[in-house]
Write a protein that holds these residues in place. Structure first.
Motif, PDB file in Angstrom:
ATOM      1  N   THR A 172       3.636   1.583   1.248  1.00  0.00           N
ATOM      2  CA  THR A 172       4.355   2.813   1.586  1.00  0.00           C
ATOM      3  C   THR A 172       5.699   2.923   0.878  1.00  0.00           C
ATOM      4  OG1 THR A 172       3.312   2.967   3.758  1.00  0.00           O
ATOM      5  CG2 THR A 172       5.418   4.105   3.496  1.00  0.00           C
ATOM      6  N   LEU A 173       6.491   1.821   0.901  1.00  0.00           N
ATOM      7  CA  LEU A 173       7.849   1.908   0.347  1.00  0.00           C
ATOM      8  C   LEU A 173       7.838   2.038  -1.170  1.00  0.00           C
ATOM      9  CD1 LEU A 173       9.769  -0.736   2.503  1.00  0.00           C
ATOM     10  CD2 LEU A 173       9.549   1.726   2.863  1.00  0.00           C
ATOM     11  N   LEU A 174       6.711   1.684  -1.794  1.00  0.00           N
ATOM     12  CA  LEU A 174       6.615   1.737  -3.257  1.00  0.00           C
ATOM     13  C   LEU A 174       6.068   3.076  -3.727  1.00  0.00           C
ATOM     14  CD1 LEU A 174       5.020  -1.809  -3.719  1.00  0.00           C
ATOM     15  CD2 LEU A 174       7.449  -1.190  -3.614  1.00  0.00           C
ATOM     16  N   SER A 175       5.649   3.923  -2.786  1.00  0.00           N
ATOM     17  CA  SER A 175       4.994   5.176  -3.157  1.00  0.00           C
ATOM     18  C   SER A 175       6.026   6.295  -3.340  1.00  0.00           C
ATOM     19  CB  SER A 175       3.986   5.538  -2.070  1.00  0.00           C
ATOM     20  OG  SER A 175       4.167   6.845  -1.637  1.00  0.00           O
ATOM     21  N   PRO A 176       5.715   7.297  -4.178  1.00  0.00           N
ATOM     22  CA  PRO A 176       6.647   8.412  -4.364  1.00  0.00           C
ATOM     23  C   PRO A 176       6.892   9.196  -3.074  1.00  0.00           C
ATOM     24  CG  PRO A 176       4.804   8.525  -5.937  1.00  0.00           C
ATOM     25  CD  PRO A 176       4.509   7.405  -4.991  1.00  0.00           C
ATOM     26  N   SER A 177       5.960   9.108  -2.110  1.00  0.00           N
ATOM     27  CA  SER A 177       6.140   9.848  -0.858  1.00  0.00           C
ATOM     28  C   SER A 177       6.719   8.958   0.245  1.00  0.00           C
ATOM     29  CB  SER A 177       4.811  10.449  -0.411  1.00  0.00           C
ATOM     30  OG  SER A 177       3.864   9.422  -0.238  1.00  0.00           O
ATOM     31  N   SER A 178       7.433   7.873  -0.132  1.00  0.00           N
ATOM     32  CA  SER A 178       7.967   6.952   0.884  1.00  0.00           C
ATOM     33  C   SER A 178       8.889   7.660   1.874  1.00  0.00           C
ATOM     34  CB  SER A 178       8.714   5.799   0.207  1.00  0.00           C
ATOM     35  OG  SER A 178       9.714   6.311  -0.659  1.00  0.00           O
ATOM     36  N   GLY A 179       9.732   8.566   1.373  1.00  0.00           N
ATOM     37  CA  GLY A 179      10.657   9.282   2.251  1.00  0.00           C
ATOM     38  C   GLY A 179       9.910  10.125   3.271  1.00  0.00           C
ATOM     39  N   MET A 180       8.842  10.746   2.807  1.00  0.00           N
ATOM     40  CA  MET A 180       8.024  11.579   3.697  1.00  0.00           C
ATOM     41  C   MET A 180       7.412  10.708   4.809  1.00  0.00           C
ATOM     42  SD  MET A 180       7.237  14.810   3.703  1.00  0.00           S
ATOM     43  CE  MET A 180       6.357  15.651   5.001  1.00  0.00           C
TER      44      MET A 180
END
Ligand SMILES: [Zn+2]
Length: 618
Positions: free
Chosen positions: A283-291
């Motif tokens: 999750t933290l490595l994904s572009p949508s981590s903030g979402m």
């Protein structure tokens, strides 16, 4: 003041039982959880309970706070043995309640040894590399004593080298064993521990904030712990924005406990001084981590005020055997589901665009995506939670836990009405400061009723709030309640442009065109009752294997929906039902349809005002 109303709630009915059991409450119960076999998915518990000779009833926690149902995992309690002074003591399970155990304590016995194993179910809370321990899974407690009156001395033995995080105050540490300070049962059950081989703790306390905040992350790999500096800053913003919104805190310090794994159940559970949140490993490595962080962690964080501190009286019970009444979940969860995304947007975890796309997705799902609205009012989704909340499949017709999403729309509408009826002088922030405010005395419960909500709102902005809520809560209109979106200066429109959302809610796919929600393997997770696909014979749990004569892929289905637009050609799907093939012919020619919010130029953009940063620190 602590739990004052809660105590009075049961005083009359339990006064005799309390008198008989009071000796049990005087001395601490010791509980040692040996988690060294976590990799084999087995935890071992040893309890020492002070007892008196005579009949004794011990209980396994049944109604779990925050879960809103009698779902304590009793089936995983195994290897149960009772003994005193080296002698085995027989036990019997209650004939009417599987959570209740009866024993007869022999004369001369003052302490009971209890041993049992807790089986970690596959895909729940334990992996080869981490464990999230909720104490309700590993304790028994004597009947008829308030959870806040029972003191536990808890110890946890971890696999070698595993680090840990928790809101529980620590007494001492010795290699892989940690002893926690004596604590009441209600606070122990409210304070999970996260532990793992790959572990990282990050300070999230905003500058000048007196109360300490941190995130304690355990993951299945070291790489997965790499939270970006941007996400760290946004999480600090979230803490700052929460302080601004509520004007106070009701905890000593706060721990976001985050498990990152593809092998645990993905959900969040709120606690007063922490939350137990789980997301996929990367999750933290994904572009949508903030979402993802904003969608889950902001919601669980808000619960510290809304749900833990202010709690519906009907959901506040003195111990875990007493059933909860769930009629105010549209406030407990619904207001939280509104405030969480609002804070995610204020803190920058979500962009304003993502906030609006999420809202559009919720509103569309509750409109054309929810024919179940025509038979089941919002209030019943809350009332029915203890028996119906975990039903899977057919969600469009069952409705499931709509008190979350519809509660979000409902409270957005409340926010716009407060603004309108007060002539712009008051906002939802004023409501939060009034309703959730007061000095920080650490974790406390202040119960409320429907009338308390109405009274607080009326004092801010006089309006017929009782009638407003009653209308919304009992409606069987097919239309979603989008008054908040419209009052906020926006409206919902459908276009062929896909939603930009990733993360928590995912893409609704083909729900609003042919009426299907389809997983990547072709399994229909929902078929909207009355939609073109449903009318063609498709329903939940069937598997699509072919699209217009070719083997199914998501892309081929999207292509087929687009190319059937404005033609006379139907879409032909080959589906598997049980072990039979069936060809279904869908007559749908309107192309792809996705919901979006578009500005209504006639009204000011109040929706945007509501999600602007308010804290000065960012
Ligand atoms: Zn919640």
């Amino acid at each position: 003041m602590k739990l004052y109303r809660l105590r009075s709630l049961i005083f009359l009915s339990s006064v005799l039982a309390l008198a008989a059991s009071v000796a049990l409450a005087e001395e601490a119960i010791s509980v040692t959880v040996d988690a060294t076999k976590t990799r084999q998915k087995l935890l071992h518990t040893h309890l020492v309970i002070p007892v008196k000779p005579g009949p004794l009833t011990l209980l396994y926690p049944k109604w779990i706070p925050g879960e809103h149902g009698p779902d304590g995992p009793i089936a995983n309690l195994t290897g149960l043995k009772f003994a005193a002074d080296g002698q085995t003591i027989p036990w019997q399970r209650d004939l009417l309640d599987v959570f209740t155990f009866h024993l007869e304590i022999p004369s001369g016995v003052s302490h009971l040894d209890v041993n049992f194993d807790y089986i970690e179910p596959d895909g729940a809370s334990a992996t080869d590399k981490l464990l999230v321990l909720e104490w309700n899974e590993v304790v028994l407690y004597p009947a008829d004593v308030l959870a806040e009156k029972l003191t536990y001395e808890a110890k946890l033995v971890r696999p070698d080298g595993w680090k840990f995080g928790t809101a529980l105050p620590i007494e001492s540490e010795d290699r892989n064993q940690v002893s926690f300070k004596p604590i009441s049962l209600d606070m122990l059950v409210d304070s999970p521990v996260i532990t793992g081989e790959f572990y990282r703790s990050i300070d999230l306390t905003p500058p000048g904030e007196p109360v300490h905040h941190e995130i304690d992350i355990a993951a299945d790999s070291a790489d997965a712990l790499n939270m970006s500096p941007e996400n760290q800053k946004e999480m600090v913003n979230l803490v700052a924005e929460s302080g601004k919104l509520f004007g106070t805190r009701h905890y000593r310090d706060y721990h976001f406990l985050l498990a990152l794994s593809d092998h645990v159940a993905h959900f969040g559970l709120e606690h007063h001084e922490s939350n137990n949140s789980r997301l996929p490993e990367r999750t933290l490595l994904s572009p949508s981590s903030g979402m993802s962080l904003g969608g889950l962690l902001a919601h669980e964080f808000v619960h510290s005020w809304n749900g833990k501190f202010r709690r519906p009286a009907n959901l506040t019970v003195p111990y875990y055997q007493q059933p909860m009444k769930t009629d105010l979940l549209w406030s407990y969860e619904g207001l939280t589901d509104y405030l969480g995304p609002m804070l995610a947007a204020r803190s920058g975890l979500w962009t304003p665009d993502q906030y609006r796309e999420s809202l559009a997705s919720v509103a569309a799902m509750l409109g054309p995506g929810r024919p179940g609205r025509t038979w089941r009012p919002l209030l019943d989704t809350a009332v029915g939670e203890p028996g119906l909340g975990f039903a899977r499949g057919w969600l469009n017709w069952r409705r499931g836990t709509d008190y979350y999403d519809e509660g979000n729309l409902l409270w957005l509408e409340v926010a716009t009405i407060v603004h309108r009826e007060s002539g712009g002088r008051k906002s939802i922030d004023d409501f939060c400061q009034e309703f959730h405010g007061g000095p920080n005395h650490g974790p406390q419960v202040k119960t409320y009723t429907f009338d308390d909500l109405v009274k607080t709102l009326n004092a801010l902005a006089p309006f017929d709030w009782a009638r407003f809520f009653h209308t919304r809560l009992t409606s069987t209109s097919a239309e979603a309640p989008v008054g908040g979106i419209e009052n906020g200066g926006w409206k919902i429109e459908f276009s062929d442009k896909p939603l930009k959302l990733e993360g928590r809610r995912g893409n609704p796919g083909d729900v609003y065109s042919i009426g299907l929600q389809v997983a990547s393997d072709g399994v229909v997770t929902d078929a909207i009752v009355g939609s073109p696909a449903f009318e063609a014979g498709i329903s939940s749990q069937m598997k699509i294997v072919g699209v217009n004569g070719r083997v199914y892929t998501q892309e081929l289905l999207s292509d087929a929906i687009r190319s059937a637009k404005d033609t006379a050609q139907p879409i032909t799907l080959l589906v598997v039902v049980d072990d039979f093939f069936r060809t279904c012919t869908i007559n749908y020619h309107d192309g792809a349809r996705y919901p979006h919010l578009v500005r209504d130029g006639e009204r000011p953009d109040y929706l945007n005002e509501l999600i602007k940063p308010q804290a000065v620190s960012h």
